[in-house]
Design a protein around this motif. Sequence first.
Motif, PDB file in Angstrom:
ATOM      1  N   ILE A   8       4.157   4.792   9.495  1.00 26.68           N
ATOM      2  CA  ILE A   8       3.726   6.177   9.263  1.00 26.68           C
ATOM      3  C   ILE A   8       4.765   6.920   8.433  1.00 26.68           C
ATOM      4  CG2 ILE A   8       3.297   8.396  10.395  1.00 26.68           C
ATOM      5  CD1 ILE A   8       2.041   6.801  12.710  1.00 26.68           C
ATOM      6  N   GLY A   9       6.033   6.777   8.792  1.00 25.51           N
ATOM      7  CA  GLY A   9       7.094   7.458   8.044  1.00 25.51           C
ATOM      8  C   GLY A   9       7.190   7.005   6.605  1.00 25.51           C
ATOM      9  N   VAL A  10       7.125   5.698   6.382  1.00 20.22           N
ATOM     10  CA  VAL A  10       7.210   5.166   5.022  1.00 20.22           C
ATOM     11  C   VAL A  10       6.007   5.609   4.201  1.00 20.22           C
ATOM     12  CG1 VAL A  10       7.094   3.013   3.697  1.00 20.22           C
ATOM     13  CG2 VAL A  10       8.677   3.221   5.600  1.00 20.22           C
ATOM     14  N   SER A  11       4.833   5.608   4.805  1.00 19.13           N
ATOM     15  CA  SER A  11       3.626   6.012   4.081  1.00 19.13           C
ATOM     16  C   SER A  11       3.684   7.484   3.676  1.00 19.13           C
ATOM     17  CB  SER A  11       2.386   5.759   4.940  1.00 19.13           C
ATOM     18  OG  SER A  11       2.274   4.398   5.256  1.00 19.13           O
ATOM     19  N   LEU A  12       4.125   8.335   4.575  1.00 16.66           N
ATOM     20  CA  LEU A  12       4.233   9.765   4.251  1.00 16.66           C
ATOM     21  C   LEU A  12       5.314  10.019   3.206  1.00 16.66           C
ATOM     22  CD1 LEU A  12       3.785  11.359   7.782  1.00 16.66           C
ATOM     23  CD2 LEU A  12       2.127  11.280   5.908  1.00 16.66           C
ATOM     24  N   PHE A  13       6.428   9.314   3.313  1.00 15.95           N
ATOM     25  CA  PHE A  13       7.500   9.458   2.334  1.00 15.95           C
ATOM     26  C   PHE A  13       7.037   9.012   0.948  1.00 15.95           C
ATOM     27  CE2 PHE A  13      11.342   7.857   0.181  1.00 15.95           C
ATOM     28  CZ  PHE A  13      12.082   9.029   0.167  1.00 15.95           C
ATOM     29  N   ALA A  14       6.363   7.866   0.884  1.00 18.22           N
ATOM     30  CA  ALA A  14       5.851   7.368  -0.400  1.00 18.22           C
ATOM     31  C   ALA A  14       4.803   8.324  -0.969  1.00 18.22           C
ATOM     32  CB  ALA A  14       5.265   5.972  -0.234  1.00 18.22           C
ATOM     33  N   GLY A  15       3.939   8.862  -0.125  1.00 15.71           N
ATOM     34  CA  GLY A  15       2.946   9.826  -0.584  1.00 15.71           C
ATOM     35  C   GLY A  15       3.587  11.079  -1.145  1.00 15.71           C
ATOM     36  N   GLY A  16       4.671  11.534  -0.520  1.00 15.41           N
ATOM     37  CA  GLY A  16       5.394  12.708  -1.029  1.00 15.41           C
ATOM     38  C   GLY A  16       6.054  12.444  -2.371  1.00 15.41           C
ATOM     39  N   LEU A  17       6.665  11.276  -2.517  1.00 15.28           N
ATOM     40  CA  LEU A  17       7.276  10.930  -3.805  1.00 15.28           C
ATOM     41  C   LEU A  17       6.234  10.824  -4.914  1.00 15.28           C
ATOM     42  CD1 LEU A  17       9.974   8.259  -2.897  1.00 15.28           C
ATOM     43  CD2 LEU A  17      10.333  10.589  -3.675  1.00 15.28           C
ATOM     44  N   VAL A  18       5.116  10.213  -4.601  1.00 15.72           N
ATOM     45  CA  VAL A  18       4.057  10.076  -5.603  1.00 15.72           C
ATOM     46  C   VAL A  18       3.473  11.440  -5.946  1.00 15.72           C
ATOM     47  CG1 VAL A  18       1.746   9.117  -5.976  1.00 15.72           C
ATOM     48  CG2 VAL A  18       3.553   7.686  -5.040  1.00 15.72           C
ATOM     49  N   PHE A  19       3.389  12.342  -4.978  1.00 19.35           N
ATOM     50  CA  PHE A  19       2.917  13.692  -5.264  1.00 19.35           C
ATOM     51  C   PHE A  19       3.854  14.398  -6.243  1.00 19.35           C
ATOM     52  CE2 PHE A  19       2.733  18.259  -4.267  1.00 19.35           C
ATOM     53  CZ  PHE A  19       1.406  18.493  -4.563  1.00 19.35           C
ATOM     54  N   CYS A  20       5.161  14.212  -6.061  1.00 18.16           N
ATOM     55  CA  CYS A  20       6.127  14.806  -7.002  1.00 18.16           C
ATOM     56  C   CYS A  20       5.955  14.232  -8.404  1.00 18.16           C
ATOM     57  CB  CYS A  20       7.549  14.587  -6.502  1.00 18.16           C
ATOM     58  SG  CYS A  20       7.936  15.510  -5.007  1.00 18.16           S
ATOM     59  N   MET A  21       5.721  12.917  -8.487  1.00 24.22           N
ATOM     60  CA  MET A  21       5.486  12.303  -9.800  1.00 24.22           C
ATOM     61  C   MET A  21       4.199  12.834 -10.436  1.00 24.22           C
ATOM     62  SD  MET A  21       6.371   8.323  -9.375  1.00 24.22           S
ATOM     63  CE  MET A  21       7.457   7.809  -8.087  1.00 24.22           C
ATOM     64  N   MET A  60       0.805  -3.187   8.009  1.00 21.91           N
ATOM     65  CA  MET A  60       0.669  -1.839   8.570  1.00 21.91           C
ATOM     66  C   MET A  60       1.101  -0.785   7.561  1.00 21.91           C
ATOM     67  SD  MET A  60       1.921  -2.370  12.493  1.00 21.91           S
ATOM     68  CE  MET A  60       1.935  -0.635  12.846  1.00 21.91           C
ATOM     69  N   ILE A  61       2.140  -1.073   6.798  1.00 21.00           N
ATOM     70  CA  ILE A  61       2.588  -0.133   5.768  1.00 21.00           C
ATOM     71  C   ILE A  61       1.535   0.000   4.682  1.00 21.00           C
ATOM     72  CG2 ILE A  61       4.294   0.202   3.933  1.00 21.00           C
ATOM     73  CD1 ILE A  61       6.392  -0.905   5.878  1.00 21.00           C
ATOM     74  N   VAL A  62       0.950  -1.124   4.257  1.00 18.56           N
ATOM     75  CA  VAL A  62      -0.111  -1.057   3.245  1.00 18.56           C
ATOM     76  C   VAL A  62      -1.313  -0.283   3.789  1.00 18.56           C
ATOM     77  CG1 VAL A  62      -1.755  -2.445   1.920  1.00 18.56           C
ATOM     78  CG2 VAL A  62       0.633  -3.124   2.019  1.00 18.56           C
ATOM     79  N   GLY A  63      -1.651  -0.495   5.047  1.00 21.12           N
ATOM     80  CA  GLY A  63      -2.751   0.259   5.656  1.00 21.12           C
ATOM     81  C   GLY A  63      -2.461   1.750   5.713  1.00 21.12           C
ATOM     82  N   GLY A  64      -1.221   2.105   6.061  1.00 24.88           N
ATOM     83  CA  GLY A  64      -0.838   3.517   6.068  1.00 24.88           C
ATOM     84  C   GLY A  64      -0.876   4.123   4.679  1.00 24.88           C
ATOM     85  N   LEU A  65      -0.446   3.353   3.682  1.00 33.02           N
ATOM     86  CA  LEU A  65      -0.512   3.841   2.300  1.00 33.02           C
ATOM     87  C   LEU A  65      -1.952   4.057   1.859  1.00 33.02           C
ATOM     88  CD1 LEU A  65       2.224   1.673   0.542  1.00 33.02           C
ATOM     89  CD2 LEU A  65       2.273   4.140   0.907  1.00 33.02           C
ATOM     90  N   ILE A  66      -2.847   3.185   2.286  1.00 29.19           N
ATOM     91  CA  ILE A  66      -4.262   3.345   1.927  1.00 29.19           C
ATOM     92  C   ILE A  66      -4.827   4.626   2.543  1.00 29.19           C
ATOM     93  CG2 ILE A  66      -6.567   2.356   2.270  1.00 29.19           C
ATOM     94  CD1 ILE A  66      -5.266  -0.410   1.882  1.00 29.19           C
ATOM     95  N   VAL A  67      -4.456   4.908   3.799  1.00 34.08           N
ATOM     96  CA  VAL A  67      -4.928   6.140   4.449  1.00 34.08           C
ATOM     97  C   VAL A  67      -4.385   7.367   3.722  1.00 34.08           C
ATOM     98  CG1 VAL A  67      -4.775   7.505   6.571  1.00 34.08           C
ATOM     99  CG2 VAL A  67      -5.277   5.065   6.695  1.00 34.08           C
ATOM    100  N   VAL A  68      -3.086   7.356   3.397  1.00 35.13           N
ATOM    101  CA  VAL A  68      -2.481   8.481   2.667  1.00 35.13           C
ATOM    102  C   VAL A  68      -3.115   8.623   1.287  1.00 35.13           C
ATOM    103  CG1 VAL A  68      -0.322   9.273   1.610  1.00 35.13           C
ATOM    104  CG2 VAL A  68      -0.327   8.425   3.945  1.00 35.13           C
ATOM    105  N   TRP A  69      -3.415   7.519   0.632  1.00 33.00           N
ATOM    106  CA  TRP A  69      -4.037   7.518  -0.693  1.00 33.00           C
ATOM    107  C   TRP A  69      -5.421   8.165  -0.646  1.00 33.00           C
ATOM    108  CZ3 TRP A  69      -7.208   3.055  -2.853  1.00 33.00           C
ATOM    109  CH2 TRP A  69      -7.458   3.218  -4.210  1.00 33.00           C
TER     110      TRP A  69
END
Length: 103
Positions: A8-21, A60-69
């Motif tokens: 969950i933490g990694v997915s939210l962090f990656a989503g935030g970085l991608v939002f900045c990009m 699980m990280i890929v699944g979390g990234l898909i949900v955030v995406w």
Amino acid sequence: MLDTLIAIGVSLFAGGLVFCMALLLLGAHKVPLHFGYGAILGGVIACSFVFGPRDRAGLMIVGGLIVVWVLGTTGLYLSRDQIVLHPHEHHSAVAGYAPRKTD
């Protein structure tokens, strides 16, 4: 349990970085925010799935990234009319500098 919290933490962090990009793409090249976010995070998900570990934590990280995406792209698409960036008004490069008047 710890794997879930890390995913969950990694997915939210990656989503935030991608939002900045995506914000940088919007400001620099006028790419709509939901396009930039969806394309960049989609690439991150594809690379994570192909090059990442295939164990339980990696999936699980890929699944979390898909949900955030999905949630992020949908939210940005639905709020695209309210997102407005105004250009900065830079009058001079040096503070206190007044250009010479030419007659």
